[in-house]
Design an enzyme around this catalytic site. Structure first.
Site, short mmCIF file in Angstrom:
data_model
loop_
_atom_site.label_atom_id
_atom_site.label_comp_id
_atom_site.label_asym_id
_atom_site.label_seq_id
_atom_site.Cartn_x
_atom_site.Cartn_y
_atom_site.Cartn_z
N ARG A 15 -6.88 -4.76 3.56
CA ARG A 15 -7.91 -5.70 3.13
C ARG A 15 -7.43 -7.15 3.08
O ARG A 15 -8.23 -8.07 2.92
CB ARG A 15 -8.50 -5.27 1.79
CG ARG A 15 -9.37 -4.01 1.93
CD ARG A 15 -10.23 -3.79 0.72
NE ARG A 15 -9.45 -3.31 -0.42
CZ ARG A 15 -9.76 -3.55 -1.69
NH1 ARG A 15 -10.82 -4.28 -1.99
NH2 ARG A 15 -9.02 -3.08 -2.66
N GLY A 104 4.73 -3.06 -5.59
CA GLY A 104 5.12 -4.35 -5.01
C GLY A 104 4.00 -5.37 -4.97
O GLY A 104 4.24 -6.56 -4.77
N GLY A 140 -7.48 5.09 -11.94
CA GLY A 140 -7.22 6.39 -12.54
C GLY A 140 -7.43 6.28 -14.05
O GLY A 140 -7.19 5.23 -14.64
N ALA A 362 14.01 -51.42 1.22
CA ALA A 362 12.82 -50.82 1.82
C ALA A 362 13.03 -50.54 3.30
O ALA A 362 13.64 -51.34 4.01
CB ALA A 362 11.64 -51.78 1.65
N SER A 405 19.55 -57.24 6.42
CA SER A 405 18.25 -56.63 6.73
C SER A 405 18.11 -56.44 8.23
O SER A 405 18.52 -57.29 9.01
CB SER A 405 17.13 -57.55 6.26
OG SER A 405 17.15 -57.61 4.87
C1 UD1 Z 1 -3.09 4.01 -8.01
C2 UD1 Z 1 -3.12 5.14 -9.04
C3 UD1 Z 1 -4.26 4.91 -10.02
C4 UD1 Z 1 -4.14 3.55 -10.68
C5 UD1 Z 1 -4.03 2.45 -9.61
C6 UD1 Z 1 -3.69 1.14 -10.26
C7 UD1 Z 1 -2.25 7.13 -7.93
C8 UD1 Z 1 -2.59 8.40 -7.27
N1 UD1 Z 1 -3.26 6.40 -8.36
O1 UD1 Z 1 -4.30 4.13 -7.29
O2 UD1 Z 1 -4.26 5.92 -11.02
O3 UD1 Z 1 -5.22 3.31 -11.52
O4 UD1 Z 1 -2.98 2.76 -8.67
O5 UD1 Z 1 -3.73 0.13 -9.30
O6 UD1 Z 1 -1.09 6.82 -8.06
N2 UD1 Z 1 1.85 3.19 -1.94
C9 UD1 Z 1 2.90 3.55 -1.15
N3 UD1 Z 1 2.85 4.69 -0.41
C10 UD1 Z 1 1.76 5.48 -0.44
C11 UD1 Z 1 0.67 5.13 -1.25
C12 UD1 Z 1 0.75 3.98 -2.00
O7 UD1 Z 1 3.92 2.83 -1.10
O8 UD1 Z 1 1.78 6.51 0.26
C13 UD1 Z 1 1.92 1.97 -2.73
C14 UD1 Z 1 0.89 0.95 -2.31
O9 UD1 Z 1 1.43 0.05 -1.34
C15 UD1 Z 1 0.57 0.23 -3.61
C16 UD1 Z 1 0.80 1.31 -4.66
O10 UD1 Z 1 1.61 2.29 -4.07
O11 UD1 Z 1 1.45 -0.83 -3.87
C17 UD1 Z 1 -0.50 1.92 -5.17
O12 UD1 Z 1 -1.18 2.49 -4.09
P1 UD1 Z 1 -2.74 2.41 -3.98
O13 UD1 Z 1 -3.16 3.10 -2.74
O14 UD1 Z 1 -3.19 1.01 -4.18
O15 UD1 Z 1 -3.16 3.31 -5.23
P2 UD1 Z 1 -4.59 3.42 -5.86
O16 UD1 Z 1 -5.37 4.37 -5.06
O17 UD1 Z 1 -5.15 2.08 -6.08
#
Ligand code: UD1
Ligand code: CA
Length: 448
Positions: A15, A104, A140, A362, A405
């Protein structure tokens, strides 16, 4: 307790609509990832492991630039947050202690919050960071039984009743690293997203009779960046906090909302920052210094009593000692100005040392670049550089020396000497009037 810091940074960040991996987008002059690393530093981690995926090489390079000791692991396919943490197993080999998991793309978790989680760890095997959400949306949900955390249910998998819970999961988790990895190994991806959810370790821990708890923080800390608009909102939040913090520390910001800070800006007490000043990374300004309007600073140090600007530019390596004055349209790069030196107008000082109380007229330019190499200019204490002097580096102007100068200085000037490097002036009596008359006559002939 020894702690390993695990930062999840494998997500694509679709996004953001960007070629740059999401966690490398800068906030206050540092990648989002570095903000997460700085948050985690609150627990003095014995190891830091970054889980990378999309744009892994660039993410690894940025992480190493901040901390050369980080361990990088690659999650080839993004199969969920649980799967991401599972990738750290080899990197945590031989490590005995807790693991804190951060994202991150979530830059604002405060050290105090992580300390509160470490405190809660004394009572629970797993500690999760939650927050009361103004709009719980798709977060979550934390399912509590009194003050114990029973499980976390993802929005997609939640019942209507569970969706009414406003206590949400931030994603930050703390627990024994061996335990977390063991619990993850038991997870299935039989859920609405078909992912391995890190959040499922809570129910798995409870099923083993272990205890889980939640610590809560302000929702603002959990702000994650998924879009450019959220990045801009995060920047605004950072700036608002930095301005308020500086003023609390005794810095005068004449019009606070026009001053921009970096993640590592240091301003001393009674420093004054006039309107429309940009402070890039690596700036420190001592007590009592004044940065005047419309100045741009990065990678520089300004000492007590110095005055910079208006409209000055201090680039990396600019070192201003006490009571130095740098005025309008002056650019300083990789140069030291010693105590009381002045460069007040329209000058470029690069790769140089300017001695104490020297005066730069200057329009002075240190001609430091020959197209391939950079060369240094040395200017002695109390030297007086005449206006519009070109200092062709490498060159040295001695202490108490002067340049005429308009001089082009290509040779060293001894201490106390005057150097004049320009054509001698010749006056031709009456010639200006004669020339002007000739030109006017020529015009009259054309018009006839
Ligand atoms: C996750 C949580 C959710 C919480 C929310 C807060 C889980 C299953 N859900 O949801 O409960 O409310 O964060 O923002 O954990 N990432 C990886 N590898 C992956 C998947 C994700 O490195 O395979 C990293 C993403 O880059 C990101 C973070 O983990 O930085 C969270 O992943 P994201 O997909 O945003 O989780 P949510 O579905 O938002
Ligand atoms: Ca998210």
């Amino acid at each position: 307790m020894r702690t390993a810091l695990v930062i999840l940074a494998a997500g694509q960040g679709t996004r953001m609509n960007s070629d740059l991996p999401k966690v490398l987008h800068p906030l206050a002059g540092a990648p989002l990832l570095v903000h997460a690393m700085k948050s985690g530093a609150a627990l003095a981690p014995a190891r830091t492991v970054i889980v990378t995926g999309h744009g892994g090489e660039a993410v690894a390079a940025a992480a190493r630039a901040h901390d050369p000791d980080v361990r990088i692991v690659v999650q080839d396919e993004q199969l969920g947050t649980g799967h991401a943490v599972a990738q750290t197993r080899a990197a945590l080999d031989g490590f005995d202690g807790d693991m804190i998991v951060l994202y991150g793309d979530t830059p604002f978790i405060r050290p105090e919050t992580l300390a509160a989680m470490a405190q809660a760890r004394q009572h629970h095997d797993i500690v999760v960071l939650g927050f009361q959400a103004a709009d719980p949306g798709r977060y979550g949900r934390l399912v509590m039984a009194d003050d114990r955390l029973e499980r976390i249910v993802e929005f997609k998998d939640a019942t209507e009743t569970e969706r009414r819970i406003s206590l949400c999961n931030s994603g930050v988790v703390l627990g024994d690293s061996g335990l977390i990895l063991d619990l993850i190994a038991t997870l299935s991806n039989d859920n609405a997203s078909g992912e391995y959810y890190l959040t499922d370790i809570v129910a798995a821990a409870r099923a083993r009779g272990l205890s889980a708890g939640a610590v809560t923080c302000d929702e603002a800390e959990t702000l994650g960046v998924n879009t450019r608009a959220q990045l801009a909102a995060a920047e605004a939040a950072f700036q608002a906090r930095a301005r308020a913090g500086a003023m609390e520390d005794g810095v005068t910001l004449v019009v606070p909302e026009t001053v921009f800070f970096a993640h590592d800006t240091v301003l001393g007490r009674d420093a004054v920052i006039e309107p429309n000043v940009i402070l890039g990374p690596g700036v420190s300004v001592e007590s009592g210094a004044r940065i005047r309007a419309f100045s741009h600073l990065e990678g520089c140090h300004v000492s007590c009593g110095a005055i910079v600007g208006p409209f000055a530019r201090l680039r990396p390596g600019a070192e201003l000692a006490e009571d130095v004055h740098v005025g309008n349209f002056v650019e300083i790069k990789n140069a030291t100005l010693e105590q009381g030196a002045k460069a007040n107008h329209l000058s470029y000082i690069g790769d140089a040392r300017v001695g104490a109380a020297a005066n730069i007229g200057a329009g002075t330019v240190t001609c430091n670049y020959d197209g391939v190499f950079k060369h240094r200019t040395e200017i002695g204490a109390r030297a007086f550089i005449g206006s519009d002097t070109m200092l062709v580096a490498p060159v040295r102007v001695g202490a108490e020396a002067m340049t005429g100068s308009g001089s082009v200085i290509t040779e060293d000037v001894p201490d106390g000497a005057i150097a004049i490097g320009r054509a001698r002036q010749v006056n031709k009596p009456g010639l200006a009037r004669k020339l002007m008359q000739k030109l006017k006559d020529a015009r009259a002939r054309r018009q006839n």
